[in-house]
Design a protein around this motif. Sequence first.
Motif, PDB file in Angstrom:
ATOM      1  N   ALA A 133      45.373 -18.516  -2.228  1.00  0.00           N
ATOM      2  CA  ALA A 133      43.943 -17.868  -1.500  1.00  0.00           C
ATOM      3  C   ALA A 133      44.150 -17.449   0.460  1.00  0.00           C
ATOM      4  CB  ALA A 133      42.879 -18.043  -1.108  1.00  0.00           C
ATOM      5  N   ALA A 134      44.782 -18.156   0.936  1.00  0.00           N
ATOM      6  CA  ALA A 134      45.018 -18.130   1.894  1.00  0.00           C
ATOM      7  C   ALA A 134      46.202 -16.921   2.439  1.00  0.00           C
ATOM      8  CB  ALA A 134      45.236 -19.582   2.993  1.00  0.00           C
ATOM      9  N   ASN A 135      47.403 -17.532   1.909  1.00  0.00           N
ATOM     10  CA  ASN A 135      48.413 -16.527   1.482  1.00  0.00           C
ATOM     11  C   ASN A 135      47.477 -14.668   1.590  1.00  0.00           C
ATOM     12  OD1 ASN A 135      51.217 -16.666   2.903  1.00  0.00           O
ATOM     13  ND2 ASN A 135      50.701 -18.333   1.300  1.00  0.00           N
ATOM     14  N   ALA A 136      46.793 -13.984   0.465  1.00  0.00           N
ATOM     15  CA  ALA A 136      46.449 -13.590  -0.192  1.00  0.00           C
ATOM     16  C   ALA A 136      44.909 -12.979   0.519  1.00  0.00           C
ATOM     17  CB  ALA A 136      45.638 -13.157  -1.291  1.00  0.00           C
ATOM     18  N   LEU A 169      36.494  -5.486   4.171  1.00  0.00           N
ATOM     19  CA  LEU A 169      36.623  -6.622   3.705  1.00  0.00           C
ATOM     20  C   LEU A 169      37.328  -7.437   3.645  1.00  0.00           C
ATOM     21  CD1 LEU A 169      36.918  -3.066   1.066  1.00  0.00           C
ATOM     22  CD2 LEU A 169      34.690  -5.036   0.670  1.00  0.00           C
ATOM     23  N   THR A 170      38.148  -7.343   4.659  1.00  0.00           N
ATOM     24  CA  THR A 170      39.818  -8.222   4.817  1.00  0.00           C
ATOM     25  C   THR A 170      39.285  -9.395   5.821  1.00  0.00           C
ATOM     26  OG1 THR A 170      40.543  -7.047   6.093  1.00  0.00           O
ATOM     27  CG2 THR A 170      40.543  -6.890   3.386  1.00  0.00           C
ATOM     28  N   GLN A 215      45.315  -8.265   3.483  1.00  0.00           N
ATOM     29  CA  GLN A 215      45.190  -6.508   3.958  1.00  0.00           C
ATOM     30  C   GLN A 215      45.124  -5.949   2.170  1.00  0.00           C
ATOM     31  OE1 GLN A 215      46.183  -3.949   7.461  1.00  0.00           O
ATOM     32  NE2 GLN A 215      44.315  -5.089   7.675  1.00  0.00           N
ATOM     33  N   LEU A 216      44.725  -6.596   1.585  1.00  0.00           N
ATOM     34  CA  LEU A 216      44.263  -6.206  -0.029  1.00  0.00           C
ATOM     35  C   LEU A 216      43.239  -7.422  -1.514  1.00  0.00           C
ATOM     36  CD1 LEU A 216      48.343  -5.590  -0.858  1.00  0.00           C
ATOM     37  CD2 LEU A 216      46.805  -3.759  -0.248  1.00  0.00           C
ATOM     38  N   TYR A 217      43.449  -8.124   0.138  1.00  0.00           N
ATOM     39  CA  TYR A 217      41.950  -9.439  -0.549  1.00  0.00           C
ATOM     40  C   TYR A 217      40.603  -8.998  -0.072  1.00  0.00           C
ATOM     41  CZ  TYR A 217      41.354 -13.889  -2.907  1.00  0.00           C
ATOM     42  OH  TYR A 217      41.120 -15.105  -3.866  1.00  0.00           O
ATOM     43  N   ASP A 218      39.952  -8.789  -0.702  1.00  0.00           N
ATOM     44  CA  ASP A 218      38.426  -9.083  -0.252  1.00  0.00           C
ATOM     45  C   ASP A 218      38.012 -10.316  -0.729  1.00  0.00           C
ATOM     46  OD1 ASP A 218      35.975  -8.897  -0.315  1.00  0.00           O
ATOM     47  OD2 ASP A 218      35.304  -6.802  -1.911  1.00  0.00           O
ATOM     48  N   LEU A 219      37.538 -10.714   1.893  1.00  0.00           N
ATOM     49  CA  LEU A 219      37.447 -12.117   1.260  1.00  0.00           C
ATOM     50  C   LEU A 219      36.368 -12.056   0.539  1.00  0.00           C
ATOM     51  CD1 LEU A 219      39.724 -12.172   3.466  1.00  0.00           C
ATOM     52  CD2 LEU A 219      38.078 -12.612   5.078  1.00  0.00           C
ATOM     53  N   ASN A 220      35.037 -12.291   0.374  1.00  0.00           N
ATOM     54  CA  ASN A 220      33.564 -12.381  -0.284  1.00  0.00           C
ATOM     55  C   ASN A 220      33.763 -11.800  -1.361  1.00  0.00           C
ATOM     56  OD1 ASN A 220      31.973 -12.502   2.118  1.00  0.00           O
ATOM     57  ND2 ASN A 220      32.133 -10.627   2.779  1.00  0.00           N
ATOM     58  N   GLY A 221      34.225 -11.532  -2.103  1.00  0.00           N
ATOM     59  CA  GLY A 221      34.723 -11.329  -3.749  1.00  0.00           C
ATOM     60  C   GLY A 221      35.589 -12.139  -3.580  1.00  0.00           C
ATOM     61  N   GLN A 222      37.007 -12.828  -3.012  1.00  0.00           N
ATOM     62  CA  GLN A 222      37.983 -13.397  -3.545  1.00  0.00           C
ATOM     63  C   GLN A 222      38.790 -12.774  -4.842  1.00  0.00           C
ATOM     64  OE1 GLN A 222      37.438 -17.650  -3.359  1.00  0.00           O
ATOM     65  NE2 GLN A 222      35.354 -16.936  -2.992  1.00  0.00           N
ATOM     66  N   VAL A 223      39.144 -11.398  -4.467  1.00  0.00           N
ATOM     67  CA  VAL A 223      39.836 -10.660  -5.644  1.00  0.00           C
ATOM     68  C   VAL A 223      40.096  -9.621  -4.812  1.00  0.00           C
ATOM     69  CG1 VAL A 223      38.344 -11.155  -7.727  1.00  0.00           C
ATOM     70  CG2 VAL A 223      37.312  -9.248  -6.147  1.00  0.00           C
ATOM     71  N   TRP A 224      41.492  -9.121  -5.710  1.00  0.00           N
ATOM     72  CA  TRP A 224      42.251  -8.602  -4.704  1.00  0.00           C
ATOM     73  C   TRP A 224      41.373  -7.281  -5.346  1.00  0.00           C
ATOM     74  CZ3 TRP A 224      46.234 -10.036  -2.537  1.00  0.00           C
ATOM     75  CH2 TRP A 224      47.073 -10.169  -2.957  1.00  0.00           C
ATOM     76  N   SER A 225      41.236  -6.142  -4.233  1.00  0.00           N
ATOM     77  CA  SER A 225      40.357  -5.196  -4.246  1.00  0.00           C
ATOM     78  C   SER A 225      41.029  -4.071  -4.589  1.00  0.00           C
ATOM     79  CB  SER A 225      39.959  -4.794  -2.317  1.00  0.00           C
ATOM     80  OG  SER A 225      39.366  -3.674  -2.293  1.00  0.00           O
ATOM     81  N   ASP A 226      40.471  -3.536  -5.420  1.00  0.00           N
ATOM     82  CA  ASP A 226      40.352  -1.930  -6.158  1.00  0.00           C
ATOM     83  C   ASP A 226      40.398  -0.914  -5.379  1.00  0.00           C
ATOM     84  OD1 ASP A 226      40.972  -2.904  -8.744  1.00  0.00           O
ATOM     85  OD2 ASP A 226      38.561  -2.274  -9.052  1.00  0.00           O
ATOM     86  N   GLU A 227      39.308  -0.695  -3.879  1.00  0.00           N
ATOM     87  CA  GLU A 227      39.260  -0.064  -3.014  1.00  0.00           C
ATOM     88  C   GLU A 227      40.921  -0.085  -1.931  1.00  0.00           C
ATOM     89  OE1 GLU A 227      36.219   0.989   0.784  1.00  0.00           O
ATOM     90  OE2 GLU A 227      35.999  -1.111  -1.128  1.00  0.00           O
ATOM     91  N   LEU A 228      40.953  -1.056  -1.588  1.00  0.00           N
ATOM     92  CA  LEU A 228      41.997  -1.918  -0.796  1.00  0.00           C
ATOM     93  C   LEU A 228      43.309  -0.787  -1.453  1.00  0.00           C
ATOM     94  CD1 LEU A 228      41.031  -4.795   0.940  1.00  0.00           C
ATOM     95  CD2 LEU A 228      40.853  -2.078   1.498  1.00  0.00           C
ATOM     96  N   CYS A 229      43.410  -1.962  -2.448  1.00  0.00           N
ATOM     97  CA  CYS A 229      44.456  -1.320  -2.972  1.00  0.00           C
ATOM     98  C   CYS A 229      44.850   0.791  -3.064  1.00  0.00           C
ATOM     99  CB  CYS A 229      44.894  -2.160  -4.545  1.00  0.00           C
ATOM    100  SG  CYS A 229      45.332  -3.771  -4.936  1.00  0.00           S
TER     101      CYS A 229
END
Length: 490
Positions: free
Chosen positions: A175-178, A125-126, A182-196
């Motif tokens: 986006a580069a800092n996000a 994901l990240t 390790q909480l950011y879905d690189l492909n979806g370009q969103v904060w990931s519910d799963e990772l959070c």
Amino acid sequence: MTTTAILAIDQGTTNSKAVLVSTAGEILSRGSSPVGIEHPQPGWVEQSPVRLWVSVQEAIDRCIQAIPDVEIIGIAISNQRESVTIWDAQTGEPLGPVVSWQCRRTAATCSALIAAGHAPRVQTLTGLPIDPMFPGPKMKWLLDRAPAGHNVKLGTIDAWLIHCFTGGAVHACDAANAARSQLYDLNGQVWSDELCTLFGVPKSALPEVRDSAAHFGVTSNVPGLKDGIPIAAAIGDSHAALFGHGAFNPGDGKATFGTGSSIMTTLPGFIAPQQGITTTIAWSIAGKPTYAFEGNILVSAASLPWMVDMLGLPDVQALTELAATAAPGGPGFVPAFVGLGAPYWHSDARALFSGMTFNTTRAQMARSVTDSIAFQVHDVFKAMASQSQTPMGRLYVDGGPSQNIFLMQCVADVLDRSIIQCDAPEASALGAAYLAGLSLGVWSDLAAISALPRNSNTITPRSSDVMDRLHVWQDAIYRSTVSVPSSMSE
């Protein structure tokens, strides 16, 4: 005559810098201020968020004093990455320290997540391995120790500075800092519910993610600056350096030398890393991310002043001059003071000299330390080349130590390829300024930025004994990473 300029902030691990960049892309003035680092326990590294912000203000004041007749049309931020902090959402009061990217306090948490089998999914994901360097576990650590009864905000250093510049009006990051959280879905370009959920961090406490070239609010009550100046760009310092060099073609890359080192190469699209390196968002413009491979070296030039003290030398220049006189042979040195990052990712590794004898000289010890900087770059670059879908292109070097010709000759020799040494060490500040210029319409596109003048020097390889030194290095790495007693890793 009043000059118009972009004020670029480069907030680093040991110093905050401010640079005024003209609309012709030239540096007009500079200012800097130290930050300060604390080590409350072995392996723990933290800073004061208040002191960090004060150092930025001091750097700005010194920069502007050098050229007072200037109109600042925008502000750009580049920042130390993976460092995080926490503050009260209403008052802006810090509720904990800045936990540094170097800090290993979450090592046990990361080990437990890896043992539970989460590493492959997190990397998918990240683009990042589970390691104490990355912010997710550090954010949970801060949350668990924040005073009760506060509505909190969490953020990387760009988010904290944006909060400070805007008087608390904006909670945002780029986006580069996000991508390094390790909480950011690189492909979806969103904060990931799963990772959070996995890391125990509420999405409500995280900043809004914006493009690297974007509007991040305006200044409010910042000493020495008028209100209403737009914050027009934010980006991690290593990404900013890559952009500042104009490394826009796939395969082009850079090595930044500082406390640690970052090696990055631009990619044609997202590629999941296989081993030793990470994939990240280099920058995002108009909603479109550019991806890059990266390898993060935890301790690079920071080993030089340490060795200066050990040998009783006056400064780093004296150390490199001594190293240049070393006879062939000598020990290996691994600067694993806080473990090893890319491409080894071994948090329990420890710094050591190996292969010392009664014949070992001070010059050979100095050379082994300078060599360690080059050999770490070699190992990361080799991992990148083996996983890249495109040939490796131009390689730029930047950061203060890149101005030392002896150190950079070592890098060129070890890599067996030419490197491009830039005259201005402020590549991160320039890259952030260029992004702000895009956001403000100063420059129309990447081609206009590529055409800006850049002074550089090409260093070609010339050493013939690299393989012998490489074998010594590889043996030292092996000794650093095997059979670490459990009492040392606590």
